[in-house]
Enzyme design. Structure first.
Site, short mmCIF file in Angstrom:
data_model
loop_
_atom_site.label_atom_id
_atom_site.label_comp_id
_atom_site.label_asym_id
_atom_site.label_seq_id
_atom_site.Cartn_x
_atom_site.Cartn_y
_atom_site.Cartn_z
CG HIS A 1 -2.00 -0.99 1.16
ND1 HIS A 1 -3.22 -0.71 0.61
CD2 HIS A 1 -2.04 -2.30 1.54
CE1 HIS A 1 -3.98 -1.78 0.66
NE2 HIS A 1 -3.30 -2.76 1.22
CD GLU B 1 -2.86 2.88 -0.45
OE1 GLU B 1 -1.94 2.84 -1.29
OE2 GLU B 1 -3.62 1.91 -0.26
N GLY C 1 -20.67 29.15 12.13
CA GLY C 1 -19.43 29.70 12.67
C GLY C 1 -18.28 28.73 12.50
CB VAL D 1 -13.77 25.46 8.92
CG1 VAL D 1 -12.99 25.71 7.66
CG2 VAL D 1 -12.92 25.80 10.13
CB SER E 1 -17.05 30.10 7.71
OG SER E 1 -17.54 30.07 9.01
#
Ligand code: XMP
Length: 524
Positions: free
Chosen positions: A181, A183, A235, A237, A240
């Site tokens: 793997h 990744e 409010g 992330v 917003s």
């Protein structure tokens, strides 16, 4: 689907780490999408028109009845393919090689791959020549079966003790296949293999946040036309960034609704409203519904009843304000890519509900609204990058997650205004301590919770009988699992002293040393 970028298709065979493949590619500015193998047929391939394809790993064996298979046509697309673990096995199986299971074929955990005499640009950066015959690379293996005969046209470039065909390639057709793997973090040079693969496939690396912002703005304009859009701002992330991106695209056609349920932290509602009104000048309704929410929560101590009460009221309130916006046809939501990916389920059946999460899931149908979801293609850290691109202050972008039900779930037992008030002040001191010690960004999430008990203390020669406070801080990557943060005793002692001195109503402080699992991050 993004139509203007070179696109890479990841066919998911059910690996636990498929999302990491996408992360590695996005870091290389390559646009990719994950789709489960059973949804990818030849028609899909034609419509998607990938410039390259990756087969993920997966828990199956090619010898299972109904073993997951890629669509036949994928090998005739004429584009490079990379097979990982099960992806390698299924590739060999389909192209005339052989896969074997049983004694001696499994390999789990760390392994070392050594090169053969052959070289190929796919291995650029691996096996440095100066290492000579001793060259080897650490990789992460997790396989039961292994390839025992490679398909015609393939050659071997690396071997490990239990995977004689650890790295293979058919240079003619640009088919690459590895047993490990690349990744995962434990394959230290894995990212380099992805970079080599996408270079060989001719990707330009044109997936940047600047390009994404411009492209999304165009898409939003095309989708929305001259209609109105509403957006629930929390409010946090995600909402917003969604709000600001939409504002940039359609200006006054957007109205945001910020529902203040009275369960926010110290000064939070004011900060959010000020930031959006003053810095962005966007239409913002500040729905002050504290009394409604706190009234409904009176006497409620069961966590699920709290969550459901808040969730239902939130929808009612949002709907009330949204219907005042005449002609609103769209609802904008900050849905992220991990919420969209359809995962392959081998266990079948729904998983157990641990907590009812707060969202506005059923709202669009109920109100007859269409959805605008400009973050659907992004991972969380890409949303942060987009936020920076849009000029959101970094203090806002780096904020710890905050749950929809807010302080209600940090106040086990009955919620009272008095307890919320004490909790707000104690939490503010705790976070201030964390910031002062420069620890905020190391921690995934930190907060205080007020416990449903009073304890006896002695302060200034007098007896106190006040609330006890729990402090929680965890490290995590995605909130699914978490470790408690190892503060020093000095930090904990200093923080407890500050809280007790500065916050009337608290006379005892505990630190929560529970990881997740078995605990959850929030207390309820
Ligand atoms: P738990 O407590 O389940 O939390 O370990 C995992 C992460 O999810 C957040 N959380 C929520 N977020 N609505 C949200 O938007 C919710 O109802 C909710 N409940 C928990 C929690 O703060 C943590 O980051």
């Amino acid at each position: 689907m993004s139509q203007t970028h070179d696109r890479l298709l990841i066919i998911d065979f059910g690996s636990q780490v498929t999302q990491l493949i996408a992360r590695r590619l996005r870091e290389l500015n390559v646009y990719c999408e994950i789709h489960p193998y059973n949804r990818v047929d030849d028609g899909f391939l034609k419509a998607f028109a990938p410039k390259a394809v990756i087969f993920s790993g997966g828990p199956a064996s090619v010898y299972w009845e109904n073993a997951p298979m890629p669509p036949k046509g994928v090998f005739d697309l004429g584009v490079p393919i990379l097979g990982i673990c099960y992806g390698q096995q299924v590739m060999m199986h389909c192209l005339g090689g052989h896969v074997e299971g049983g004694h001696g074929t499994a390999e789990f955990g760390k392994a070392f791959v050594t090169p053969t005499a052959l070289t190929h640009p796919f291995l650029h950066g691996w096996f440095p020549a100066e290492a000579g015959p001793q060259a080897q690379e650490q990789v992460w293996m997790s396989h039961g079966d292994h390839v025992s005969k490679i398909a015609p046209g393939f050659q071997v470039y690396g071997t490990s003790p239990n995977a004689p065909f650890a790295i293979t390639a058919d240079p003619e057709r640009h088919f690459y296949a590895v047993q490990f793997h690349p990744e995962v973090h434990h394959t230290p040079k894995g990212a380099q293999l992805y970079e080599n693969f996408v270079k060989l496939a001719g990707f330009k690396g044109d997936w940047t946040m600047g390009a994404y912002r411009a492209e999304m703005i165009e898409k939003i304009r095309a989708q929305v036309g001259d209609k109105k859009v509403i957006c629930a701002l929390s409010g946090g992330v995600d909402s917003s960034v969604t709000g600001i991106l939409l504002h940039e695209a359609i200006g006054d056609q957007l109205t945001c609704v910020f529902v203040d349920h009275g369960l926010l932290r110290l000064g939070e509602a004011e900060q959010v409203v000020q930031m959006f009104r003053e810095n962005y000048n966007l239409n913002l309704i500040h729905a002050d519904e504290k009394d409604l929410f706190l009234g409904a929560l009176e006497g409620v101590s069961d966590p699920e009843v709290k969550r459901k009460t808040i969730g239902k009221l939130f929808i009612d309130v949002f709907q009330k304000y949204a219907t005042q916006i005449e002609g609103a046809e769209f609802l904008a939501q900050g849905t992220l890519y991990p919420d969209v990916i359809e995962s392959v389920s081998f266990s079948g059946g729904p998983s157990v509900t641990i907590k009812s999460h707060h969202n506005v899931g059923g709202l669009p149908e109920k109100m007859g609204l269409k959805l605008v979801e400009p973050l659907r293609e992004l991972f969380k850290d890409e949303v942060r990058a987009l936020g920076r691109e849009l000029g959101l202050p970094s203090s806002f972008i780096g904020r710890h997650p905050f749950p929809g039900p807010g302080l209600a779930i940090r106040c086990p037992g009955e919620i009272t205004r008095e307890k919320l008030d004490i909790l707000r002040r104690a939490d503010a001191v705790y976070i201030d301590q964390i910031r002062k010690h420069g620890l905020y960004d190391e921690i995934w999430q930190a907060f205080a919770a007020i416990l449903p008990m009073r304890t006896v203390g002695v302060m200034g020669d007098g007896r106190t009988y006040d609330y006890a406070l729990a402090l929680r801080a965890v490290t995590s990557v995605d909130g699914m699992t978490a470790d408690y943060y190892p503060f020093t005793h000095e930090f904990l002692g200093e923080t407890a002293t500050r809280i007790i001195n500065e916050v009337k109503g608290i006379n005892r402080v505990f630190y929560d040393c529970t990881s997740k699992p078995p605990g959850t991050i929030e207390l309820e």
